[in-house]
Design an enzyme around this catalytic site. Structure first.
Site, PDB file in Angstrom:
ATOM      1  N   CYS A   2      78.217  39.985  11.579  1.00  0.00           N
ATOM      2  CA  CYS A   2      77.503  39.612  12.669  1.00  0.00           C
ATOM      3  C   CYS A   2      77.785  38.968  13.226  1.00  0.00           C
ATOM      4  O   CYS A   2      78.838  38.751  13.725  1.00  0.00           O
ATOM      5  CB  CYS A   2      76.258  38.403  11.490  1.00  0.00           C
ATOM      6  SG  CYS A   2      75.256  39.183  10.432  1.00  0.00           S
ATOM      7  N   ARG A  27      82.463  43.810  14.110  1.00  0.00           N
ATOM      8  CA  ARG A  27      82.414  42.358  13.209  1.00  0.00           C
ATOM      9  C   ARG A  27      81.968  43.259  11.842  1.00  0.00           C
ATOM     10  O   ARG A  27      81.853  43.120  11.031  1.00  0.00           O
ATOM     11  CB  ARG A  27      82.231  41.324  14.010  1.00  0.00           C
ATOM     12  CG  ARG A  27      82.336  40.565  14.316  1.00  0.00           C
ATOM     13  CD  ARG A  27      81.593  39.603  15.080  1.00  0.00           C
ATOM     14  NE  ARG A  27      81.185  38.560  14.029  1.00  0.00           N
ATOM     15  CZ  ARG A  27      81.836  37.427  13.929  1.00  0.00           C
ATOM     16  NH1 ARG A  27      83.449  37.387  14.703  1.00  0.00           N
ATOM     17  NH2 ARG A  27      81.347  36.773  13.056  1.00  0.00           N
ATOM     18  N   TRP A  75      73.568  42.569  10.417  1.00  0.00           N
ATOM     19  CA  TRP A  75      74.392  43.150   8.939  1.00  0.00           C
ATOM     20  C   TRP A  75      73.476  42.570   7.855  1.00  0.00           C
ATOM     21  O   TRP A  75      73.742  41.375   7.679  1.00  0.00           O
ATOM     22  CB  TRP A  75      75.627  42.699   9.043  1.00  0.00           C
ATOM     23  CG  TRP A  75      76.330  43.110   8.379  1.00  0.00           C
ATOM     24  CD1 TRP A  75      77.078  44.870   8.135  1.00  0.00           C
ATOM     25  CD2 TRP A  75      76.991  43.472   6.905  1.00  0.00           C
ATOM     26  NE1 TRP A  75      78.001  45.197   6.721  1.00  0.00           N
ATOM     27  CE2 TRP A  75      77.751  44.329   6.303  1.00  0.00           C
ATOM     28  CE3 TRP A  75      76.509  42.061   6.134  1.00  0.00           C
ATOM     29  CZ2 TRP A  75      77.906  44.570   4.768  1.00  0.00           C
ATOM     30  CZ3 TRP A  75      76.419  41.905   4.159  1.00  0.00           C
ATOM     31  CH2 TRP A  75      77.742  43.082   3.808  1.00  0.00           C
ATOM     32  N   ASN A 100      73.889  33.917  11.687  1.00  0.00           N
ATOM     33  CA  ASN A 100      74.810  34.417  10.937  1.00  0.00           C
ATOM     34  C   ASN A 100      74.872  33.563   9.983  1.00  0.00           C
ATOM     35  O   ASN A 100      75.297  32.682  10.151  1.00  0.00           O
ATOM     36  CB  ASN A 100      75.871  34.627  11.526  1.00  0.00           C
ATOM     37  CG  ASN A 100      76.527  35.594  13.008  1.00  0.00           C
ATOM     38  OD1 ASN A 100      75.528  36.546  13.440  1.00  0.00           O
ATOM     39  ND2 ASN A 100      77.432  35.375  13.810  1.00  0.00           N
ATOM     40  N   GLY A 101      74.416  34.380   8.301  1.00  0.00           N
ATOM     41  CA  GLY A 101      74.861  33.630   7.285  1.00  0.00           C
ATOM     42  C   GLY A 101      73.456  33.843   6.762  1.00  0.00           C
ATOM     43  O   GLY A 101      73.359  35.000   6.753  1.00  0.00           O
ATOM     44  N   GLU A 483      97.172  49.491  -0.897  1.00  0.00           N
ATOM     45  CA  GLU A 483      96.513  48.756   0.347  1.00  0.00           C
ATOM     46  C   GLU A 483      96.654  50.240   0.806  1.00  0.00           C
ATOM     47  O   GLU A 483      95.286  50.460   1.655  1.00  0.00           O
ATOM     48  CB  GLU A 483      97.953  48.726   1.091  1.00  0.00           C
ATOM     49  CG  GLU A 483      97.353  48.272   2.535  1.00  0.00           C
ATOM     50  CD  GLU A 483      96.322  47.474   2.671  1.00  0.00           C
ATOM     51  OE1 GLU A 483      95.860  47.703   4.191  1.00  0.00           O
ATOM     52  OE2 GLU A 483      95.533  46.499   1.948  1.00  0.00           O
ATOM     53  N   LYS A 487      93.241  51.782   2.381  1.00  0.00           N
ATOM     54  CA  LYS A 487      92.912  52.448   3.861  1.00  0.00           C
ATOM     55  C   LYS A 487      91.970  53.649   3.502  1.00  0.00           C
ATOM     56  O   LYS A 487      90.883  53.936   4.566  1.00  0.00           O
ATOM     57  CB  LYS A 487      94.023  52.254   5.151  1.00  0.00           C
ATOM     58  CG  LYS A 487      94.259  50.730   5.326  1.00  0.00           C
ATOM     59  CD  LYS A 487      94.003  50.258   5.957  1.00  0.00           C
ATOM     60  CE  LYS A 487      93.724  49.193   6.381  1.00  0.00           C
ATOM     61  NZ  LYS A 487      93.692  47.856   5.221  1.00  0.00           N
ATOM     62  N   GLU A 490      88.261  53.473   2.660  1.00  0.00           N
ATOM     63  CA  GLU A 490      87.870  52.751   3.642  1.00  0.00           C
ATOM     64  C   GLU A 490      86.729  52.899   4.953  1.00  0.00           C
ATOM     65  O   GLU A 490      86.010  53.330   5.294  1.00  0.00           O
ATOM     66  CB  GLU A 490      88.607  51.140   4.724  1.00  0.00           C
ATOM     67  CG  GLU A 490      88.405  49.502   3.413  1.00  0.00           C
ATOM     68  CD  GLU A 490      89.416  48.686   4.722  1.00  0.00           C
ATOM     69  OE1 GLU A 490      88.903  47.778   4.374  1.00  0.00           O
ATOM     70  OE2 GLU A 490      90.637  49.006   5.100  1.00  0.00           O
ATOM     71  N   HIS A 506      99.131  56.554 -19.040  1.00  0.00           N
ATOM     72  CA  HIS A 506      98.099  54.751 -20.105  1.00  0.00           C
ATOM     73  C   HIS A 506      96.869  55.968 -19.329  1.00  0.00           C
ATOM     74  O   HIS A 506      95.732  55.025 -19.395  1.00  0.00           O
ATOM     75  CB  HIS A 506      98.876  54.010 -20.049  1.00  0.00           C
ATOM     76  CG  HIS A 506      99.940  53.559 -20.448  1.00  0.00           C
ATOM     77  ND1 HIS A 506     100.369  53.229 -21.924  1.00  0.00           N
ATOM     78  CD2 HIS A 506     100.988  53.382 -20.192  1.00  0.00           C
ATOM     79  CE1 HIS A 506     101.103  53.429 -21.602  1.00  0.00           C
ATOM     80  NE2 HIS A 506     101.850  53.507 -21.103  1.00  0.00           N
ATOM     81  N   LYS A 605      84.130  43.581   9.809  1.00  0.00           N
ATOM     82  CA  LYS A 605      85.753  42.722  10.117  1.00  0.00           C
ATOM     83  C   LYS A 605      85.881  41.165   9.511  1.00  0.00           C
ATOM     84  O   LYS A 605      86.844  41.136   8.818  1.00  0.00           O
ATOM     85  CB  LYS A 605      85.624  42.594  11.630  1.00  0.00           C
ATOM     86  CG  LYS A 605      87.012  42.374  11.596  1.00  0.00           C
ATOM     87  CD  LYS A 605      87.826  43.488  11.475  1.00  0.00           C
ATOM     88  CE  LYS A 605      89.343  43.360  11.360  1.00  0.00           C
ATOM     89  NZ  LYS A 605      90.145  43.619  11.543  1.00  0.00           N
TER      90      LYS A 605
END
Length: 610
Positions: A2, A27, A75, A100-101, A483, A487, A490, A506, A605
C-alpha cells in the site's frame, strides 16, 4: 505494501498526487484512488482497479482539481479487489481517509456503527476508521482531536491520511506501525509513505513515530505524541534525486538494480574499511563495548534477507562464532532458550518489515543481548529501535524482487563478521587484511560477473516451456541456491525449490526428469567433488543440468548439461559473486514468460503488516 500520498498547497495538487502514486507503485498494489476538496468545498473522487495508469486515464476524462487531497495505492487484505474497496473512503461527504495497515477490531466497531445508522459501501476494514472519525467530529471535536480520539479506539497497525470538508485548510496524518513521512515546503505540506513520493516537491521531511499525529497546514506542521502533547521531531533532508528513482536507460528497475550492484557494494564499503582494517566505529559509538560482550549472534529476517542471514551463519561459525538464523514471523511466536550475550541482528531493506520489528521487540523482552540492524533506510523504525545500525548504501531499490539489497546485506554481514572475528585469538591482523582485500575487489568482480548477461539471456530460453525448476548448492552456496529459486518463482511464476545438493537422494531426485531443469552453483572449493557426484546423479536420471561453475572447475558442456563459466574468486566472497548470474537468469526468464518483472502479482515490496 500500500502507499499513501497527500498534499495541501495554493495550487492544484492532483498532478503531485498522481506522480506520488506512480513513485509508490513498487510497494505492491492492486487498485488506486484519489480525492480532493474542490472549489465547492466538496469531495471529488476517482478510483480504479489495476495500474495507476487506469486512474490517470480516468482523471484525463473527469478532471479533478483542488488544493488539498489524499491518494492511495491499495493491496487487498479485507475485501476483494474492486473499485468500491479502493481508497479513499468517505463518510457522508464530510471526512475522507486513506489507510495502510489492518484494523484488527474492525468487526466489533462495524457492528457498533451499524447500530448507529452508518452505511457501509465497501467490504474493507478501513471504512470503520472514517466512520469513527466522523462520530467524534459530530460530537464537536476539532479535526486533529477527532482523529486522535478515533485512533485510541483502533487496534492494529495502521498509517492514516485524513481530510475533511469542514476543515479544507488542513491534512491530518497518524502513524501506528507502517511508515509515514510529512514533507514541508514553502506554503505547502505533504504526507507520504515513502520519501520517493515526496522528492518531486520537497527534500525536507519529518518521520512520524508510533502514536504521532501530524496537523499539516500550508504555513507549517505541528506534531503531537500519543498523549496529545506537541513534540519536536528531527527535520531530515534527503540527498535522493528524482533521477535516483527513474529507470534511466534500463527496461526494468530490477535490471537497473542488478547492474547497479558494483557501485552499491563500493558505496557500502566506503568509510568502513581502510586498506587492511575494518573501521569499527562505523557501527556506532557503542560498538566496541557491545562487540566485546558478544558471545553469539541471533539473526532475524524475512525472505531474501533471511537467505543473507543463512550465508552469514556459515561465515560466522567457520571461525567459531555461534550463530542462529530464524524467520521473523516464526521467531516471535515461540519460546526461546536464550544464549547469553547474544547480539540480535535484524536485516531489512526498508527497516519497516512488521514481523522483523515485532521479533526484535520480542527478543528484547525475553532477554537477548544488544541489537544491531543492517538496513537501507536511515530513518526507519528498525534503525530507531536498535542499539547499533550499519546502513547498506544500496540506494533506492524499486523492484519488488530484491537484488542489490541482498548483495549489500552480505557485504555488511561480512563487515560484522570482521568486527567479531578480530576478537578471536586465532584470527589476527593477517586474516582481517585478507578479507578486506577480497571485499575491496568485489565491485570489479561483480562487474565481471555481469558480463555473463548475454550468455545467460540465451540460456534462459531453456525455461520458456518449463513450470518447475530445482536449485542445488553446498555449504554457503546452499542459501544462494535458495535465493536463486526465490528470484525465479517471484518474477517468472515458475515453481522453484532449492536443496543442499547432498539431499537429492533423500527425496528430490524423484522429481527429476527432462522437464525439470536443475540449476547448480559450483565454485571451485573443498565441496566441489561432492557436488560433481550429485550432478552425475541428476544426469543419470535424464535431468537437464545448468551449472554455474568456476572456470577452473573442469565442468564441460554436453547434450544434457549447460555450463556458465564464472571467473575464479576466493571462497570467502564467492556467495556474493554467484548470486549475480542467478539474478540475471531469473530476470531473463521472466522477460520470456512475459510477466511484470518489477511488480509481480500478489507481492509487495515492503511488508508493513503481519
Amino acid at each position: 505494501m500500500c502507499g499513501i500520498v497527500g498534499a495541501i498547497a495554493e495550487s492544484n495538487v492532483v498532478p503531485f498526487l498522481l506522480e506520488g502514486l506512480k513513485r509508490l507503485e513498487y510497494r505492491g498494489y492492486d487498485s488506486s484512488g484519489i480525492t480532493v476538496i474542490g472549489s465547492g468545498d466538496d469531495f471529488a473522487r476517482a478510483r480504479r482497479v489495476g495500474k495507476v495508469t487506469e486512474l490517470e486515464q480516468a482523471l484525463e476524462r473527469d478532471r479533478l482539481s483542488g488544493s488539498i487531497g489524499i491518494a492511495h495505492t491499495r493491496w487487498a487484505t479485507h475485501g476483494a479487489v474492486t473499485e468500491k474497496n479502493a481508497h479513499p473512503h468517505i463518510c457522508w461527504g464530510k471526512v475522507a481517509v486513506v489507510c495502510n495497515g489492518i484494523i484488527e477490531n474492525y468487526a466489533s466497531l462495524k457492528a457498533q456503527q451499524k447500530e448507529k445508522g452508518f452505511d457501509f459501501t465497501s467490504d474493507t476494514d478501513t471504512e470503520v476508521v472514517v466512520h469513527q472519525i466522523y462520530q467524534h467530529l459530530d460530537q464537536g471535536k476539532e479535526l486533529k482531536d477527532a482523529v486522535q480520539a478515533a485512533t485510541r479506539e483502533l487496534r492494529g497497525a495502521y498509517a492514516l491520511g485524513v481530510a475533511s470538508t469542514d476543515h479544507p485548510d488542513r491534512l491530518i496524518a497518524a502513524r501506528n506501525g507502517p511508515p509515514l513521512l510529512v514533507g514541508v515546503g514553502a506554503g505547502e505540506g505533504f504526507i507520504a509513505s515513502d520519501i520517493s513520493a515526496l522528492i518531486s516537491a520537497t527534500k525536507q521531511y519529518y518521520v512520524l513515530e508510533n502514536g504521532d499525529i501530524a496537523d499539516v497546514r500550508r504555513d507549517g506542521v505541528k506534531i503531537f505524541d500519543i498523549d496529545g502533547n506537541q513534540v519536536e521531531r528531527q527535520l531530515h533532508h534527503t540527498a535522493l534525486s528524482a533521477n535516483g528513482v527513474s529507470l534511466g536507460g534500463y527496461r526494468h528497475y530490477m535490471q537497473k538494480e542488478i547492474f547497479e550492484q558494483p557501485s552499491a557494494i563500493a558505496d557500502t564499503l566506503e568509510g568502513r574499511v581502510s586498506s587492511e582494517r575494518l573501521l569499527e566505529q562505523s557501527f556506532g559509538p557503542a560498538a566496541q563495548v557491545i562487540f566485546d560482550n558478544t558471545e553469539a549472534v541471533q539473526i532475524i529476517a524475512c525472505g531474501t534477507s533471511y537467505h543473507a542471514g543463512l550465508v552469514a551463519k556459515y561465515w560466522f561459525e567457520h571461525v567459531g562464532i555461534p550463530c542462529d538464523v530464524e524467520i521473523a514471523s516464526e521467531f516471535r511466536y515461540r519460546r526461546h532458550v536464550v544464549k547469553r550475550n547474544s547480539l540480535v541482528v535484524t536485516l531489512s531493506q526498508s527497516g519497516e518489515t512488521a514481523d522483523t520489528l515485532a521479533a526484535l521487540e520480542h527478543a528484547k523482552n525475553v532477554g537477548f543481548g544488544s541489537s544491531l540492524t543492517i538496513c537501507n533506510t536511515p530513518e526507519s523504525s528498525l534503525v530507531r529501535a536498535s542499539d547499533l545500525a550499519l546502513m547498506m548504501h544500496a540506494g533506492p531499490e524499486i523492484g519488488v524482487a530484491s537484488t542489490k539489497a541482498f548483495t549489500t546485506q552480505l557485504v555488511a554481514l561480512m563487515l560484522l563478521g570482521l568486527a567479531l572475528w578480530r576478537r578471536r585469538d586465532a584470527y589476527g591482523g593477517e586474516f582481517e587484511a585478507k578479507i578486506i582485500k577480497q571485499l575491496r575487489s568485489l565491485p570489479a568482480k561483480v562487474e565481471q560477473a555481469l558480463q555473463l548477461d548475454p550468455q545467460i539471456k540465451k540460456l534462459a530460453e531453456l525455461f520458456a516451456d518449463k513450470q518447475h525448476a530445482l536449485f542445488v548448492g553446498r555449504g554457503a552456496q546452499y542459501p544462494i541456491a535458495l535465493e536463486g529459486a526465490l528470484k525465479l518463482k517471484e518474477i517468472s511464476y515458475i515453481h522453484a525449490e532449492a536443496y543442499p545438493a547432498g539431499e537429492l537422494k533423500h527425496g528430490p531426485l524423484a522429481l527429476v526428469d527432462a522437464a525439470m531443469p536443475v540449476v547448480a552453483v559450483a565454485p571451485n572449493n573443498d565441496l566441489l567433488e561432492k557436488l560433481r557426484s550429485n550432478i552425475q546423479e541428476v544426469r543419470a536420471r535424464g535431468g537437464r543440468m545448468i551449472v554455474f561453475a568456476d572456470v577452473d572447475s573442469g565442468f564441460e558442456a554436453d547434450s544434457d548439461t549447460d555450463v556458465v563459466c564464472v571467473a575464479p574468486v576466493d571462497d570467502s566472497i564467492s556467495p556474493i559473486i554467484y548470486t549475480i548470474p542467478l539474478q540475471l537468469l531469473a530476470y531473463h526468464v521472466a522477460i520470456i514468460k512475459g510477466t511484470d518483472v518489477d511488480k509481480p502479482r500478489n507481492l509487495a515490496k515492503s511488508v508493513t503488516v503481519e
